[in-house]
Write an enzyme that holds these catalytic residues in place. Structure first.
Site, PDB file in Angstrom:
ATOM      1  CB  ILE A   1      31.069  12.483 -29.814  1.00 44.38           C
ATOM      2  CG1 ILE A   1      30.964  11.576 -31.009  1.00 44.38           C
ATOM      3  CG2 ILE A   1      31.737  13.788 -30.108  1.00 44.38           C
ATOM      4  CD1 ILE A   1      29.927  12.046 -32.006  1.00 44.38           C
TER       5      ILE A   1
ATOM      6  CG  HIS B   1      37.059   2.560 -34.698  1.00 46.84           C
ATOM      7  ND1 HIS B   1      36.420   2.326 -35.895  1.00 46.84           N
ATOM      8  CD2 HIS B   1      36.141   2.336 -33.741  1.00 46.84           C
ATOM      9  CE1 HIS B   1      35.159   1.987 -35.670  1.00 46.84           C
ATOM     10  NE2 HIS B   1      34.961   1.972 -34.354  1.00 46.84           N
TER      11      HIS B   1
HETATM   12  P1  AMP Z   1      31.830   1.678 -33.796  1.00 46.99           P
HETATM   13  O1  AMP Z   1      30.422   1.492 -33.332  1.00 46.99           O
HETATM   14  O2  AMP Z   1      32.794   0.673 -33.244  1.00 46.99           O
HETATM   15  O3  AMP Z   1      31.933   1.833 -35.300  1.00 46.99           O
HETATM   16  O4  AMP Z   1      32.298   3.035 -33.111  1.00 46.99           O
HETATM   17  C1  AMP Z   1      32.205   4.276 -33.696  1.00 46.99           C
HETATM   18  C2  AMP Z   1      32.365   5.243 -32.555  1.00 46.99           C
HETATM   19  O5  AMP Z   1      32.723   6.484 -33.101  1.00 46.99           O
HETATM   20  C3  AMP Z   1      31.094   5.451 -31.720  1.00 46.99           C
HETATM   21  O6  AMP Z   1      31.357   5.107 -30.370  1.00 46.99           O
HETATM   22  C4  AMP Z   1      30.802   6.941 -31.894  1.00 46.99           C
HETATM   23  O7  AMP Z   1      30.341   7.538 -30.713  1.00 46.99           O
HETATM   24  C5  AMP Z   1      32.154   7.482 -32.315  1.00 46.99           C
HETATM   25  N1  AMP Z   1      32.108   8.678 -33.143  1.00 46.99           N
HETATM   26  C6  AMP Z   1      31.387   8.880 -34.278  1.00 46.99           C
HETATM   27  N2  AMP Z   1      31.638  10.104 -34.784  1.00 46.99           N
HETATM   28  C7  AMP Z   1      32.543  10.681 -33.953  1.00 46.99           C
HETATM   29  C8  AMP Z   1      33.186  11.954 -33.924  1.00 46.99           C
HETATM   30  N3  AMP Z   1      32.966  12.886 -34.879  1.00 46.99           N
HETATM   31  N4  AMP Z   1      34.037  12.229 -32.915  1.00 46.99           N
HETATM   32  C9  AMP Z   1      34.258  11.311 -31.944  1.00 46.99           C
HETATM   33  N5  AMP Z   1      33.701  10.090 -31.927  1.00 46.99           N
HETATM   34  C10 AMP Z   1      32.840   9.780 -32.907  1.00 46.99           C
END
Ligand code: AMP
Ligand code: ZN
Length: 133
Positions: A29, A97
């Site tokens: 997002i 992820h």
């Molecule tokens: P990290 O910083 O590696 O933990 O990445 C988490 C990622 O998840 C970030 O880039 C956020 O923008 C993404 N994120 C968090 N919530 C959502 C959501 N509901 N849908 C899509 N992406 C998300």
């Protein structure tokens, strides 16, 4: 249940790109580039260093499928594939992820901001401290 488990279970909406028995992929997002995608295993673990090898293999099979597809539909010329581990790395969601960040023409490292330790002296000192054999 964690936020990515809820996305996998369709309890929270997402822009789903791909799904199979073991993995789920959806658009980030807060994209760093066009098509920024997250690939997550359906089996929960906190981060990639806690995930089992089979789970990581499943994720990489999905990453290969998606990047191959993006080569064609996005015409991306390269990818950063990143997995953050622990808050100090920037990890904010504690479900394993992989970020797929499609890259186009800039030839610029995403790691430029981390380069303050790149002197030869630093590399030698670090090597003496951390080498295994
Ligand atoms: P990290 O910083 O590696 O933990 O990445 C988490 C990622 O998840 C970030 O880039 C956020 O923008 C993404 N994120 C968090 N919530 C959502 C959501 N509901 N849908 C899509 N992406 C998300
Ligand atoms: Zn989870």
């Amino acid at each position: 249940m964690c936020i990515f488990c809820k996305i996998i279970n369709q309890e929270i909406p997402s822009y789903k790109i791909y799904e199979d028995e073991y993995t789920y992929a959806f658009l980030d997002i807060s994209p760093l580039s066009q098509g920024h995608t997250l690939v997550v295993p359906k089996k929960h673990s906190e981060h990639v260093l806690e995930a089992d090898s089979a789970t990581i293999t499943h994720c990489f099979n999905t990453i290969k499928k998606i990047t191959h597809h993006y080569d064609n539909v996005l015409r991306s010329s390269g990818y950063n594939i990143i997995s953050n581990v622990h808050p100090s790395s920037g990890q904010t969601v504690f479900h394993t992820h992989f970020h797929i960040v499609p890259r186009f023409t800039k030839n610029e490292s995403l790691f430029d901001s981390l380069k303050e330790h790149s002197s030869e002296e630093n590399i030698k000192m670090t090597f003496e401290t951390i080498k295994i054999a």
